[in-house]
Design an enzyme around this catalytic site. Structure first.
Site, PDB file in Angstrom:
ATOM      1  N   SER A 127      15.124  42.585 104.125  1.00  0.00           N
ATOM      2  CA  SER A 127      15.731  41.504 103.346  1.00  0.00           C
ATOM      3  C   SER A 127      17.223  41.449 103.665  1.00  0.00           C
ATOM      4  O   SER A 127      17.793  42.444 104.127  1.00  0.00           O
ATOM      5  CB  SER A 127      15.559  41.807 101.853  1.00  0.00           C
ATOM      6  OG  SER A 127      16.361  40.955 101.056  1.00  0.00           O
TER       7      SER A 127
ATOM      8  N   TYR B  72      15.146  47.578  94.457  1.00  0.00           N
ATOM      9  CA  TYR B  72      14.804  46.727  95.612  1.00  0.00           C
ATOM     10  C   TYR B  72      15.815  46.933  96.735  1.00  0.00           C
ATOM     11  O   TYR B  72      15.455  47.129  97.899  1.00  0.00           O
ATOM     12  CB  TYR B  72      14.792  45.269  95.142  1.00  0.00           C
ATOM     13  CG  TYR B  72      14.371  44.242  96.174  1.00  0.00           C
ATOM     14  CD1 TYR B  72      13.041  43.810  96.238  1.00  0.00           C
ATOM     15  CD2 TYR B  72      15.296  43.671  97.045  1.00  0.00           C
ATOM     16  CE1 TYR B  72      12.651  42.845  97.150  1.00  0.00           C
ATOM     17  CE2 TYR B  72      14.915  42.710  97.962  1.00  0.00           C
ATOM     18  CZ  TYR B  72      13.588  42.288  98.014  1.00  0.00           C
ATOM     19  OH  TYR B  72      13.213  41.328  98.925  1.00  0.00           O
TER      20      TYR B  72
END
Ligand code: NAD
Length: 252
Positions: free
Chosen positions: A134, A147
């Protein structure tokens, strides 16, 4: 035309994973789609892929998924670590069980799947590992401690696999997307709208696309094309890379 390969893709019931399964099938690859959501079976079968139901927070389930691919297809050439979840909370209140679940799914499972897939790739002298990380593997945002930690860790795993695989024909790369139009993001739009007391459209424009040069969400098929390239013969010289597909977010 690309050489037909055997691929295992995780997190395939929706979003990026489902798009990768379709793209790989279009390229003529055999695919085992792995997801804990039983709806994934229908998604996989509609694309002509096989399905294995597994909760990847469980190490045994990770090994069973690779074993299933090997039993079905006799080898495993491509591993795409894509399954992921989000939990948004400040560090002060972040629940320990959510932290552990996210690290298990998004860092430990990719490690265990890589480990289990390695012998087949090494014996073939050819392998491709593509980790869907990401933009949050490069930069942080508040409220996403687990995350962001898992995604930053995934870059370290990718680099290590690249070094170990270099002499064995195995490449490992990470993809770093900004916001992609998937159910994971649709849920975040709703959550953030509630959190900030904003309209959903405002959340997209003012929060999600704040740092983007290209002011739109990314299409899952755009990410799938990049996965397809990194998993191809043509990408044999690309390894240990973190490939941004982030609308220019990290250019500033
Ligand atoms: P999504 O929610 O559409 O898909 C995630 C998939 O993972 C689902 O099919 C879900 O069932 C599966 N999954 C969740 N928990 C699981 C578990 N315990 N075991 C097995 N499967 C499980 O999300 P997406 O947006 O397509 O995200 C895919 C990946 O891309 C994730 O790793 C995410 O972090 C990453 N990513 C997404 C975006 C984005 O904006 N959507 C941006 C950057 C990175």
């Amino acid at each position: 035309a690309s050489t037909p390969r055997v691929a295992l893709v995780t997190g395939t019931s929706s979003g990026i994973g489902a798009a990768v399964v379709r793209h790989f099938r279009d390229l003529g690859h055999q695919v085992l789609a792995v997801d804990f959501n039983p709806d994934g079976r229908q998604v996989a079968e509609a694309a002509g892929a096989a399905f294995f139901q597994a909760d990847l927070t469980d190490g045994e389930a990770c090994r069973a998924a690779v074993a299933d691919a090997l039993a079905r297809f006799g080898r495993l050439d491509i591993l795409v670590n894509n399954a992921g979840i989000q939990h948004v909370s400040p560090i002060e209140d972040f629940p320990e069980d959510q932290w552990r679940r996210i690290i298990d799914l998004m860092l430990t499972a990719p490690f265990l799947l890589t480990q289990a897939a390695w012998p087949s790739m090494r014996e073939a002298g050819w392998g491709r590992i593509v980790n869907v990380a990401s933009v949050h593997a490069q930069v942080a945002s508040p409220g996403k401690a687990a995350y962001i930690s898992a995604k930053h860790g995934m870059i370290g795993l990718t680099k290590t696999a690249a070094l170990e695989g270099g002499g064995q024909g195995i490449t490992a790369n990470a993809i770093c997307p900004a916001y992609v139009k998937t159910p994971l993001v649709d849920n975040q739009i709703a959550d953030q709208a509630r959190l900030h007391g904003m309209q959903e459209q405002q959340v997209v424009e003012e929060v999600m696309l704040k740092n983007a040069a290209v002011k739109r969400l990314i299409d899952p098929d755009e990410v799938a094309s990049l996965v397809g390239y990194l998993a191809s013969d043509a990408a044999g010289a690309v390894t240990g890379a973190s490939w941004n597909i982030d609308l220019g977010w990290t250019a500033q």
